[in-house]
Scaffold this motif. Structure first.
Motif, short mmCIF file in Angstrom:
data_model
loop_
_atom_site.label_atom_id
_atom_site.label_comp_id
_atom_site.label_asym_id
_atom_site.label_seq_id
_atom_site.Cartn_x
_atom_site.Cartn_y
_atom_site.Cartn_z
N LEU A 136 0.84 -1.20 0.00
CA LEU A 136 0.00 0.00 0.00
C LEU A 136 0.87 1.24 0.00
O LEU A 136 1.64 1.48 0.94
CB LEU A 136 -0.93 0.00 1.21
CG LEU A 136 -1.85 -1.22 1.34
CD1 LEU A 136 -2.75 -1.06 2.57
CD2 LEU A 136 -2.69 -1.41 0.08
N VAL A 150 -7.20 1.53 4.13
CA VAL A 150 -7.23 0.59 3.02
C VAL A 150 -6.78 -0.79 3.48
O VAL A 150 -7.31 -1.81 3.03
CB VAL A 150 -6.36 1.10 1.86
CG1 VAL A 150 -6.27 0.07 0.74
CG2 VAL A 150 -6.92 2.42 1.31
N GLU A 201 -10.91 -1.05 -5.60
CA GLU A 201 -11.11 0.24 -6.26
C GLU A 201 -12.56 0.43 -6.67
O GLU A 201 -13.11 1.54 -6.57
CB GLU A 201 -10.19 0.35 -7.48
CG GLU A 201 -10.32 1.71 -8.18
CD GLU A 201 -9.41 1.83 -9.38
OE1 GLU A 201 -9.82 2.49 -10.36
OE2 GLU A 201 -8.28 1.29 -9.36
N VAL A 208 -9.09 4.19 -3.21
CA VAL A 208 -8.22 3.11 -3.67
C VAL A 208 -7.94 3.24 -5.16
O VAL A 208 -8.84 3.58 -5.95
CB VAL A 208 -8.86 1.74 -3.38
CG1 VAL A 208 -8.00 0.60 -3.92
CG2 VAL A 208 -9.09 1.57 -1.88
N VAL A 223 -2.78 0.35 -4.49
CA VAL A 223 -2.66 -1.04 -4.07
C VAL A 223 -1.76 -1.73 -5.09
O VAL A 223 -2.20 -2.11 -6.18
CB VAL A 223 -4.03 -1.73 -3.99
CG1 VAL A 223 -3.89 -3.18 -3.58
CG2 VAL A 223 -4.93 -1.00 -2.99
#
Length: 300
Positions: A136, A150, A201, A208, A223
Motif C-alpha cells: 500500500l 485501506v 477500487e 483506492v 494497491v
C-alpha cells in the motif's frame, strides 16, 4: 565501544569494524548500533528471510552517501555464507541466502543493511510462491492513516476469500500485508492480487487505486499488486531502512492499524522495535508457520 572487535557468531569468526562510524547523521546512529540491533532482532528476522534469495541496499558511507542496490554477494562476504544460483530473464546470478545469524552479521558488517526478499524460496522456486503481498503506497495528499484504512479493507476482502493476513510498516510511507498461501506460480498470484485491487477500487474509488499511473494517485492509496511478480522483492520484516533516520519495517497489530491517526503512530526506531518484541513477542511469527498457508483463490 572499540572501533573493531573480533567475535564468534554461530561458530563463525567475524572481525567487525568501523563500529563508531555514523551511518545516519540526523540521529548519530552508528554502524555498531546497527550491528547490535541485528544481533538482537535476528531470531525474529531470520524466519522471514530464510531460504529466500536476498538483495540489499548498501550504504558504507551512510545514508547521505552513495546507496548501492545489489543482488549479488557484496565484496568481502565470507566464503561460508550460503548462496544459491538464481535463474531469471537477466540470466543466472548468485545471491545470498540470509539463513543464519552469522551471515546476517557478516552482511551488516559490510553495510548491506537493508534486506529485500521475494515471495518464494529457493527450495520451491519461482513457480511456488508461498506468500501473497499487498503493498500500500500513499499518493500525494494522503499518508499512513489512509493506508491503514485501506489495509482494513484488504484484510476483510482477503478474509472473504479464506486468507488470513499480517501487516507491517514499510519503514517508509506505506504498509505491506502478507498472506501465507499454498505454493502457486507467481503469474497466478499476481492475477489474484490485481483482481483484488480492482475489486477494492470498484468499492472505494474515492480512496483506492489499482492502476500504476502516477498522475492518478492524488488523494489515493495505490494497491501495488505487481509486487507479486517473481522478479520483485519487498523489504523484509524487521529490516533497517536507508532513510533519513534509522527506521524499521516493523510488524504491527491490527488494533494499531485501526487506531492510527498520524504517521508517527506507526513509526518505530530500532530500539522501539526491540522493546515491542520483548513486550508483545514476534507479531510475524505465525506468518512463517507453513500450517497457516491456504489455497490461493482464483482471480475473479
Amino acid at each position: 565501544m572499540p572501533d573493531r572487535i573480533a567475535t564468534t557468531v554461530d561458530g563463525r569468526r567475524l572481525a567487525l569494524g568501523n563500529l563508531e562510524k555514523v551511518l545516519w547523521p540526523a540521529t548519530g546512529f552508528t554502524k555498531g548500533e546497527a550491528l547490535h540491533y541485528y544481533a538482537l532482532v535476528a531470531p525474529a528476522l531470520l524466519p522471514q528471510v530464510c531460504r529466500r534469495p536476498a538483495s540489499f541496499v548498501r550504504f558504507p558511507d551512510g545514508v547521505e552517501g552513495e546507496l548501492f542496490h545489489i543482488k549479488h554477494p557484496p565484496p568481502g562476504l565470507p566464503e561460508w555464507a550460503p548462496t544459491a544460483e538464481i535463474h531469471g530473464k537477466e540470466g543466472t546470478r548468485r545471491q545470498v541466502l540470509v539463513d543464519d545469524m552469522a551471515t546476517l552479521m557478516a552482511l551488516a558488517n559490510l553495510a548491506a543493511l537493508e534486506v529485500h526478499v521475494p515471495q518464494w524460496t529457493v527450495d520451491g522456486g519461482r513457480n511456488a510462491h508461498d506468500r501473497l503481498v499487498v503493498d500500500l503506497d500513499p499518493g500525494p495528499g494522503v499518508g499512513l492513516p489512509e493506508c491503514c484504512r485501506v489495509a482494513c479493507l484488504v484484510r476483510s476482502a482477503l478474509a472473504e476469500d479464506g486468507l488470513e493476513c499480517w501487516v507491517k510498516t514499510s519503514g517508509s510511507k506505506g504498509l505491506h500485508l502478507y498472506a501465507p498461501i499454498a505454493p502457486a506460480p507467481g503469474r497466478l498470484v499476481s492475477d489474484y492480487a490485481r483482481a483484488l485491487a480492482q475489486r477494492l477500487e470498484a468499492d472505494r474509488p474515492d480512496l483506492v487505486l489499482h492502476r500504476m499511473a502516477r498522475q492518478l494517485r492524488q488523494g489515493k492509496v495505490f494497491v501495488d499488486w505487481s509486487q507479486n511478480a517473481s522478479a520483485k522483492t519487498t523489504a523484509a520484516a524487521y529490516t533497517l531502512r536507508a532513510g533519513r533516520t534509522p527506521a524499521v519495517s516493523a510488524p504491527v497489530g491490527w488494533d494499531e492499524v485501526a487506531g492510527c491517526t498520524r504517521a508517527e503512530d506507526l513509526s518505530f526506531t530500532p530500539g522501539q522495535v526491540l522493546a515491542r518484541i520483548e513486550r508483545d513477542g514476534d507479531l510475524f511469527a505465525a506468518l512463517a508457520d507453513p500450517g497457516r498457508a491456504r489455497p490461493l483463490p482464483p482471480a475473479s
